[in-house]
Motif scaffolding. Structure first.
Motif, PDB file in Angstrom:
ATOM      1  N   ALA A   1      29.585  72.808  33.947  1.00  0.00           N
ATOM      2  CA  ALA A   1      30.904  73.048  34.548  1.00  0.00           C
ATOM      3  C   ALA A   1      31.327  74.502  34.335  1.00  0.00           C
ATOM      4  N   GLN A   2      31.012  75.045  33.176  1.00  0.00           N
ATOM      5  CA  GLN A   2      31.355  76.441  32.884  1.00  0.00           C
ATOM      6  C   GLN A   2      30.627  77.391  33.838  1.00  0.00           C
ATOM      7  N   ASN A   3      29.338  77.152  34.062  1.00  0.00           N
ATOM      8  CA  ASN A   3      28.566  78.015  34.964  1.00  0.00           C
ATOM      9  C   ASN A   3      29.109  77.964  36.387  1.00  0.00           C
ATOM     10  N   ILE A   4      29.449  76.756  36.850  1.00  0.00           N
ATOM     11  CA  ILE A   4      30.005  76.610  38.204  1.00  0.00           C
ATOM     12  C   ILE A   4      31.338  77.343  38.304  1.00  0.00           C
ATOM     13  N   ALA A   5      32.187  77.189  37.266  1.00  0.00           N
ATOM     14  CA  ALA A   5      33.502  77.834  37.266  1.00  0.00           C
ATOM     15  C   ALA A   5      33.363  79.359  37.317  1.00  0.00           C
ATOM     16  N   LYS A   6      32.446  79.908  36.530  1.00  0.00           N
ATOM     17  CA  LYS A   6      32.260  81.361  36.502  1.00  0.00           C
ATOM     18  C   LYS A   6      31.730  81.871  37.841  1.00  0.00           C
ATOM     19  N   ASN A   7      30.814  81.111  38.450  1.00  0.00           N
ATOM     20  CA  ASN A   7      30.291  81.504  39.751  1.00  0.00           C
ATOM     21  C   ASN A   7      31.373  81.438  40.818  1.00  0.00           C
ATOM     22  N   ALA A   8      32.204  80.384  40.749  1.00  0.00           N
ATOM     23  CA  ALA A   8      33.317  80.261  41.705  1.00  0.00           C
ATOM     24  C   ALA A   8      34.265  81.451  41.563  1.00  0.00           C
ATOM     25  N   GLY A   9      34.501  81.867  40.315  1.00  0.00           N
ATOM     26  CA  GLY A   9      35.365  83.029  40.065  1.00  0.00           C
ATOM     27  C   GLY A   9      34.817  84.286  40.708  1.00  0.00           C
ATOM     28  N   LYS A  10      33.510  84.514  40.551  1.00  0.00           N
ATOM     29  CA  LYS A  10      32.880  85.704  41.155  1.00  0.00           C
ATOM     30  C   LYS A  10      32.986  85.660  42.685  1.00  0.00           C
ATOM     31  N   THR A  11      32.761  84.466  43.234  1.00  0.00           N
ATOM     32  CA  THR A  11      32.817  84.313  44.698  1.00  0.00           C
ATOM     33  C   THR A  11      34.221  84.604  45.217  1.00  0.00           C
ATOM     34  N   LEU A  12      35.229  84.059  44.545  1.00  0.00           N
ATOM     35  CA  LEU A  12      36.618  84.264  44.984  1.00  0.00           C
ATOM     36  C   LEU A  12      37.047  85.723  44.818  1.00  0.00           C
ATOM     37  N   GLU A  13      36.605  86.360  43.741  1.00  0.00           N
ATOM     38  CA  GLU A  13      36.923  87.783  43.546  1.00  0.00           C
ATOM     39  C   GLU A  13      36.325  88.610  44.683  1.00  0.00           C
ATOM     40  N   GLY A  14      35.127  88.226  45.116  1.00  0.00           N
ATOM     41  CA  GLY A  14      34.486  88.920  46.229  1.00  0.00           C
ATOM     42  C   GLY A  14      35.246  88.753  47.535  1.00  0.00           C
ATOM     43  N   GLN A  15      36.142  87.757  47.577  1.00  0.00           N
ATOM     44  CA  GLN A  15      36.964  87.510  48.774  1.00  0.00           C
ATOM     45  C   GLN A  15      38.367  88.114  48.635  1.00  0.00           C
ATOM     46  N   GLY A  16      38.560  88.870  47.550  1.00  0.00           N
ATOM     47  CA  GLY A  16      39.846  89.558  47.401  1.00  0.00           C
ATOM     48  C   GLY A  16      40.895  88.798  46.607  1.00  0.00           C
ATOM     49  N   PHE A  17      40.505  87.690  45.965  1.00  0.00           N
ATOM     50  CA  PHE A  17      41.467  86.943  45.141  1.00  0.00           C
ATOM     51  C   PHE A  17      41.476  87.492  43.715  1.00  0.00           C
ATOM     52  N   GLN A  18      42.633  87.373  43.058  1.00  0.00           N
ATOM     53  CA  GLN A  18      42.744  87.752  41.644  1.00  0.00           C
ATOM     54  C   GLN A  18      42.500  86.473  40.830  1.00  0.00           C
ATOM     55  N   VAL A  19      41.393  86.428  40.118  1.00  0.00           N
ATOM     56  CA  VAL A  19      40.933  85.170  39.508  1.00  0.00           C
ATOM     57  C   VAL A  19      40.953  85.243  37.990  1.00  0.00           C
ATOM     58  N   THR A  20      41.432  84.164  37.373  1.00  0.00           N
ATOM     59  CA  THR A  20      41.333  83.978  35.928  1.00  0.00           C
ATOM     60  C   THR A  20      40.481  82.743  35.682  1.00  0.00           C
ATOM     61  N   VAL A  21      39.367  82.916  34.964  1.00  0.00           N
ATOM     62  CA  VAL A  21      38.498  81.785  34.611  1.00  0.00           C
ATOM     63  C   VAL A  21      38.619  81.542  33.117  1.00  0.00           C
ATOM     64  N   SER A  22      38.913  80.310  32.735  1.00  0.00           N
ATOM     65  CA  SER A  22      39.149  80.021  31.316  1.00  0.00           C
ATOM     66  C   SER A  22      38.698  78.612  30.954  1.00  0.00           C
ATOM     67  N   SER A  23      38.208  78.482  29.745  1.00  0.00           N
ATOM     68  CA  SER A  23      37.996  77.151  29.177  1.00  0.00           C
ATOM     69  C   SER A  23      39.362  76.495  29.010  1.00  0.00           C
ATOM     70  N   MET A  24      39.434  75.188  29.192  1.00  0.00           N
ATOM     71  CA  MET A  24      40.711  74.480  29.021  1.00  0.00           C
ATOM     72  C   MET A  24      41.256  74.649  27.606  1.00  0.00           C
ATOM     73  N   SER A  25      40.364  74.762  26.629  1.00  0.00           N
ATOM     74  CA  SER A  25      40.819  74.901  25.237  1.00  0.00           C
ATOM     75  C   SER A  25      41.418  76.277  24.964  1.00  0.00           C
ATOM     76  N   ASP A  26      41.067  77.272  25.783  1.00  0.00           N
ATOM     77  CA  ASP A  26      41.607  78.625  25.599  1.00  0.00           C
ATOM     78  C   ASP A  26      42.853  78.886  26.445  1.00  0.00           C
ATOM     79  N   PHE A  27      43.189  77.966  27.329  1.00  0.00           N
ATOM     80  CA  PHE A  27      44.319  78.139  28.238  1.00  0.00           C
ATOM     81  C   PHE A  27      45.605  77.640  27.567  1.00  0.00           C
ATOM     82  N   LYS A  28      46.680  78.433  27.665  1.00  0.00           N
ATOM     83  CA  LYS A  28      47.965  78.021  27.091  1.00  0.00           C
ATOM     84  C   LYS A  28      48.646  77.053  28.063  1.00  0.00           C
ATOM     85  N   PRO A  29      48.767  75.779  27.674  1.00  0.00           N
ATOM     86  CA  PRO A  29      49.307  74.773  28.605  1.00  0.00           C
ATOM     87  C   PRO A  29      50.676  75.125  29.179  1.00  0.00           C
TER      88      PRO A  29
END
Length: 609
Positions: A81-109
């Motif tokens: 899941a982590q690898n897919i998330a990181k790849n999705a982040g790279k793809t979206l950044e390449g489309q001009g989106f501002q992306v934050t990729v984070s583990s759920m445990s590192d994200f402030k709820p």
């Protein structure tokens, strides 16, 4: 319908141009175009209202611009899941989106209410449970403190294994809960089985299309589930495995043992593959030729008949397809449902019908494709139709038991051979028995590295570590010790190891004893369950040393657990809580919070299966 001047607001020239263009558009192009026109109209209306407000001096609410910020949260146990998330982040950044990729445990709820576009990529662990690094976020989102999310747009990609009853349950939980909190779906949830590359890519393309429609931007080329290798990275991966040579294959157990544990040494020379202690090696195994022969004999099919095995049109002989490409040792609910559609067997159709879920679950347990073929024949179908319902052979992940620093260009594995009897037939583990019975030095096997950021040595080499790994669960701790020896790490280390018999089952005994003698391993406690009248396990040894173990925790020690989740890891988890409760003079609730806090700080890490 043809556009005409009489039935549309267009002049003759515009109508003719549109009549030529529209029939050439694909469905996705039409969807994009409608989104683009809607977004243009929205922008135009916003600009007009702003001008009107300025001219009249009145304040009017302008339409809110669509956010180009995307947050991707992943919950991952093994790293998929982590690898897919990181790849999705790279793809979206390449489309001009501002992306934050984070583990759920590192994200402030508490930040969740500020998020406008949320993508969740999460695996399901055990019996429908969230992975370790998703537990705290899962509890928050399902708790009373979860905020209303009326402005949120989201989509969920869930990973799972359809042979489990609670397939993709964690993803389903998140999807349902985000909707309950007011969120609107950007794109429908996609549930992936073990072969997740294509559905994950389709999900990402669907999300991209939806995001681009809302922002009025043009969709770019198709996304894939895996990123292309960067400079310096190996070209070999899960979808392009490296054919690695086997250097050694040794049985670690002594004569008379009830077990067979293979120590494999595999060459990575020329692959460019690298790994860290705590990572896993993925192997694509082959089915037992005896089982494949029995299947073909039962179905009375020609093993040399050519069949197409995937959407890309790849062909193989029927024998090769069943031997190397398809899974034949595990039955799943979707497989039986599809088999019932192929079969005229009333008993099978009754078994998969609504209301018979418990009977279906009972049948699936411990049976394989040969059982299915024998129990519900005859099968009046073509080999091509039959194999089209089979699942692609999934890779098997094994914790790496070596350090690359200590063994350049090599990777070592510790694999327990799986043999058992069920429903009147002897059964064999696919990969473990290939390793035990059919893999010789000089043979090659397809492999790849699965990086696991959730099971890593502390960055500070002075940090104490406590390792709990009975049986083959000791594998990653051998890599930890090799690494610490090579780097000269000064931190204390303590290993709890268990197995059946001291004489025959003390895996890597001389290595542990040398590390203790040299001071690389500070302490070692062992539990051999069959050598004593009353069975003693690793958790009992932990309880015997509860005072010192808690002192190590107070000093900042990191605890690692590797092995069987259902029994061992569950018992060790409860033992840790009991030790914290007793030695820390805490309530059960506070002891549980103490361990949860350790997990949040990455001081409690598990590699369990």
């Amino acid at each position: 319908m043809q556009l005409q001047v009489l039935n549309s607001p267009f002049n003759q020239e515009q109508a003719e141009l549109l009549n030529r263009l529209l029939p050439t558009l694909t469905e996705s192009q039409k969807v994009w175009l409608s989104g683009y026109l809607a977004a243009s109209q929205s922008f135009s209306a916003t600009a007009t209202s702003d001008v009107q407000a300025s001219a009249t001096g009145t304040v009017q609410t302008a339409a809110q611009p669509v956010s180009k910020e995307v947050t991707i949260l992943f919950g991952s146990q093994t790293g998929n899941a982590q690898n897919i998330a990181k790849n999705a982040g790279k793809t979206l950044e390449g489309q001009g989106f501002q992306v934050t990729v984070s583990s759920m445990s590192d994200f402030k709820p508490n930040s969740l209410k500020k998020v406008k576009n949320l993508l969740i990529v999460v695996s399901t662990h055990g019996e429908g449970d969230p992975p370790d690094n998703a537990i705290s976020f899962h509890e928050f989102i399902h708790g009373k403190r979860a905020p209303k999310l009326d402005d949120l747009r989201y989509s969920v990609l869930s990973l799972g294994d359809s042979s489990y009853e609670f397939f993709c349950q964690t993803g389903k939980d998140f999807d349902k809960r985000l909707e309950e909190l007011g969120g609107k779906r950007l794109y429908d949830r996609v549930d992936c089985d073990l072969d997740f590359d294509e559905p994950a890519a389709e999900w990402l393309n669907g999300v991209l299309s939806s995001l681009n429609q809302s922002t009025g931007e043009n969709a770019q080329p198709q996304a894939t589930a895996q990123a292309a290798p960067q400079a310096g990275e190996s070209v070999y991966s899960r979808s392009n495995p490296f054919k690695a040579e086997v250097l050694e294959n040794i049985n670690l157990n002594g004569k008379g043992s009830n077990k067979e544990t293979r120590h494999l040494e595999i060459s990575l020379e020329g692959s460019g593959l690298t790994y860290q202690p705590g990572d896993s090696l993925g192997i694509y195994p082959e089915n037992d030729p005896e089982l494949v022969d029995a299947l073909l004999k039962e179905l009375k099919w020609n093993p040399d008949e050519t069949v197409t095995v995937n959407k890309q049109g790849e062909t193989r002989s029927l024998y090769e397809a069943l031997r190397t490409y398809f899974e034949v040792t595990v039955l799943t609910k979707p497989l039986l449902q599809q088999a019932a559609e192929l079969s005229k067997n009333n008993e099978l159709q009754t078994l998969v019908s609504k209301g018979n879920e418990d009977k279906l679950k009972e049948y699936i347990d411990g049976r394989d494709l040969l059982d299915l073929v024998r129990d519900f024949g005859p099968w009046d179908v073509t080999p091509q139709a039959f194999i089209s319902i089979l699942r692609k052979m999934p890779s098997r992940l094994y914790s790496i038991s070596s350090s690359l620093l200590a063994n350049p260009d090599e990777v070592h594995l510790t694999i327990g051979a799986v043999r058992y009897e069920a429903h009147g037939r002897k059964r064999k583990g696919v990969c473990s028995i290939q390793a035990a019975e059919r893999l010789e030095p000089g043979d090659t096997i397809p492999v790849y590295i699965q990086h696991n950021d959730n099971f890593k040595l502390p960055e500070n080499p002075d940090t104490p570590i406590i390792m709990v790994g009975p049986g083959t669960g000791v594998a990653p701790f051998r890599s930890f010790m090799q690494e610490r020896e090579e780097t000269g790490a000064e931190g204390k280390s303590w290993l709890f190891f268990g197995d059946q018999h001291f004489v025959t089952d003390f895996l890597y005994q001389t290595e542990w004893q040398r590390w203790v003698k040299d001071g690389v391993l500070t302490k070692m406690d062992v539990a051999f369950s069959r050598d004593t009248e009353e069975k003693v396990y690793v958790q009992h040894r932990m309880q015997e040393h509860s005072k010192e173990l808690f002192e190590w925790l107070q000093e900042g020690a990191v605890v690692y657990i590797c092995g069987d989740e259902k029994n061992m890891a569950h018992d060790v988890h409860n033992t840790l809580i009991e030790i914290i409760e007793k030695e820390g003079k805490m309530s059960r609730e506070k002891a549980e919070a103490y361990l949860a806090d350790m997990q949040q700080q990455k001081r409690y890490q598990r590699d369990v299966y």
